[in-house]
Design a protein around this motif. Sequence first.
Motif, short mmCIF file in Angstrom:
data_model
loop_
_atom_site.label_atom_id
_atom_site.label_comp_id
_atom_site.label_asym_id
_atom_site.label_seq_id
_atom_site.Cartn_x
_atom_site.Cartn_y
_atom_site.Cartn_z
N ARG A 167 -16.98 64.97 115.53
CA ARG A 167 -17.16 65.22 116.96
C ARG A 167 -18.32 66.04 117.41
N MET A 168 -19.16 65.51 118.43
CA MET A 168 -20.34 66.52 118.77
C MET A 168 -19.43 67.39 119.96
N LEU A 169 -20.11 68.45 119.85
CA LEU A 169 -19.26 69.61 120.61
C LEU A 169 -19.89 69.77 121.97
N SER A 170 -21.27 70.35 121.93
CA SER A 170 -21.73 70.78 123.31
C SER A 170 -22.12 69.81 124.02
N SER A 171 -22.04 70.11 125.55
CA SER A 171 -22.48 69.01 126.32
C SER A 171 -23.87 68.87 126.52
N ARG A 172 -24.61 67.33 126.51
CA ARG A 172 -25.87 67.23 126.73
C ARG A 172 -26.42 67.99 127.88
N SER A 173 -26.03 68.10 128.86
CA SER A 173 -26.68 68.88 130.04
C SER A 173 -26.52 70.32 129.86
N PHE A 174 -25.84 70.91 129.07
CA PHE A 174 -25.63 72.15 128.78
C PHE A 174 -27.01 72.69 127.88
N HIS A 175 -26.89 71.78 126.89
CA HIS A 175 -28.05 72.14 125.84
C HIS A 175 -28.96 71.30 125.82
N ALA A 176 -30.25 71.45 126.26
CA ALA A 176 -31.31 70.71 126.73
C ALA A 176 -32.18 70.14 125.21
N GLU A 177 -31.20 69.18 124.69
CA GLU A 177 -31.97 68.32 123.72
C GLU A 177 -31.78 67.09 124.12
N LYS A 178 -32.83 66.27 123.51
CA LYS A 178 -32.81 64.79 124.04
C LYS A 178 -32.20 64.06 122.92
N GLN A 179 -31.04 63.31 123.21
CA GLN A 179 -30.24 62.60 122.19
C GLN A 179 -30.70 61.10 122.32
N GLN A 180 -31.07 60.66 121.27
CA GLN A 180 -31.41 59.29 120.88
C GLN A 180 -30.14 58.28 120.82
N PHE A 181 -29.99 57.29 121.75
CA PHE A 181 -29.00 56.32 121.47
C PHE A 181 -29.10 55.05 121.10
N ASN A 182 -30.31 54.76 120.56
CA ASN A 182 -30.78 53.53 120.31
C ASN A 182 -30.41 52.37 121.00
N SER A 183 -30.57 52.82 122.31
CA SER A 183 -30.48 51.66 123.39
C SER A 183 -31.36 52.43 124.59
N ARG A 184 -32.34 51.42 124.94
CA ARG A 184 -33.24 51.93 126.12
C ARG A 184 -32.54 51.64 127.38
N ARG A 185 -31.28 51.05 127.67
CA ARG A 185 -30.46 50.93 128.70
C ARG A 185 -29.76 52.32 128.91
N VAL A 186 -29.01 52.60 127.80
CA VAL A 186 -28.22 53.93 127.80
C VAL A 186 -28.97 54.86 128.24
N GLU A 187 -30.23 55.11 127.53
CA GLU A 187 -31.09 56.42 127.69
C GLU A 187 -31.63 56.13 129.26
N ARG A 188 -31.85 54.98 129.69
CA ARG A 188 -32.26 55.11 131.14
C ARG A 188 -31.02 55.45 132.09
N ILE A 189 -29.83 55.05 131.62
CA ILE A 189 -28.72 55.50 132.41
C ILE A 189 -28.58 57.05 132.54
N ILE A 190 -28.43 57.56 131.22
CA ILE A 190 -28.39 58.83 131.06
C ILE A 190 -29.24 59.80 131.85
N GLN A 191 -30.68 59.40 131.68
CA GLN A 191 -31.76 59.99 132.36
C GLN A 191 -31.55 59.95 133.96
N PHE A 192 -31.04 58.74 134.16
CA PHE A 192 -30.83 58.65 135.85
C PHE A 192 -29.55 59.66 136.37
N LEU A 193 -28.50 59.50 135.52
CA LEU A 193 -27.34 60.58 135.77
C LEU A 193 -28.02 61.98 135.81
N MET A 194 -28.73 62.43 134.62
CA MET A 194 -29.17 63.69 134.53
C MET A 194 -29.93 64.13 135.81
N GLU A 195 -30.79 63.08 136.34
CA GLU A 195 -31.63 63.66 137.53
C GLU A 195 -30.97 63.66 138.99
#
Length: 293
Positions: A167-195
């Motif tokens: 299991r991943m533990l820390s939240s993506r938005s708490f810890h500023a590391e860019k996670q790779q999802f091997n999907s441009r659509r998912v990364e675009r969605i996550i980036q949109f939500l982060m913004e």
Amino acid sequence: MLSILRETTPLSEKDCFMVFTREKTDFDFPVHVHPEYELNFIENAKGAQRIMGDSIEEIEDIELALITSSNLEHGWMNHRCVPGTIIKEITIQFHPNLLNDQLLNRNQFRTIQNMFAKAAYGISFSETAIEQIKTKIYDLAADNDGFYSVMKLIELLYELSHDTAARMLSSRSFHAEKQQFNSRRVERIIQFLMENYTREVTLGDVSDLVGMTAVSVSRFLKLRTGRSFVDTLNDIRLGHASRRLIDTTHSVAEIALQSGFNNLSNFNRIFLKKKGCTPSDFRNKYRASKFFL
């Protein structure tokens, strides 16, 4: 912003890795960060508390966690561990470039590469996986042959990279590391939500963004990330809220609003469900464990 202890380890540039084996009765090292990758094994410390970014959890009798970020705050606290219990701890620290990008990009090392990317947020391995490799950790700690011990470490990492229940533990938005999802659509969605997490965001907004129906987006996110749209958005909001709880003196109500929650009781309910404690308790627990510089 409150400072945190940056540990200086004895791992030299000429060493591939170092193993520290300890028997102790309590956890006395504060939450800290360091540039080395760390694999930490703990046995016989049921009830102790692990802090990993904004994740605060009580551990079981056996624990194994991997950290691969120089800025991810982590540490273990006594919490409800029985006083006087003999705790076994084996810590393996190694350089981030022990396995360089050229090697990690090879097909045979791809699972390790993926594991390292996730461990930037901290990974907790399953009890099943830990039991399967526990003897190898003990063997590695007792091995005096430098060359073969490196091979054993790589084998250990390879086996752990196949733990599908990790299991991943820390939240993506708490810890500023860019996670790779091997999907441009998912990364675009996550980036949109982060913004846009501070405003009202709907599944329709996301479906328009990626040119999919709302139902398809929901299924797609669940398949690729293991989280629904609502959970994904809430996790991002909670990560930002957790960071503000630690790094600011703003009230819980102010932080809820700043993080995209328009209803304080809803924020408290979601926070308690996801974190296992109230926002105020989270702030107090985290600050009590930090080392102020």
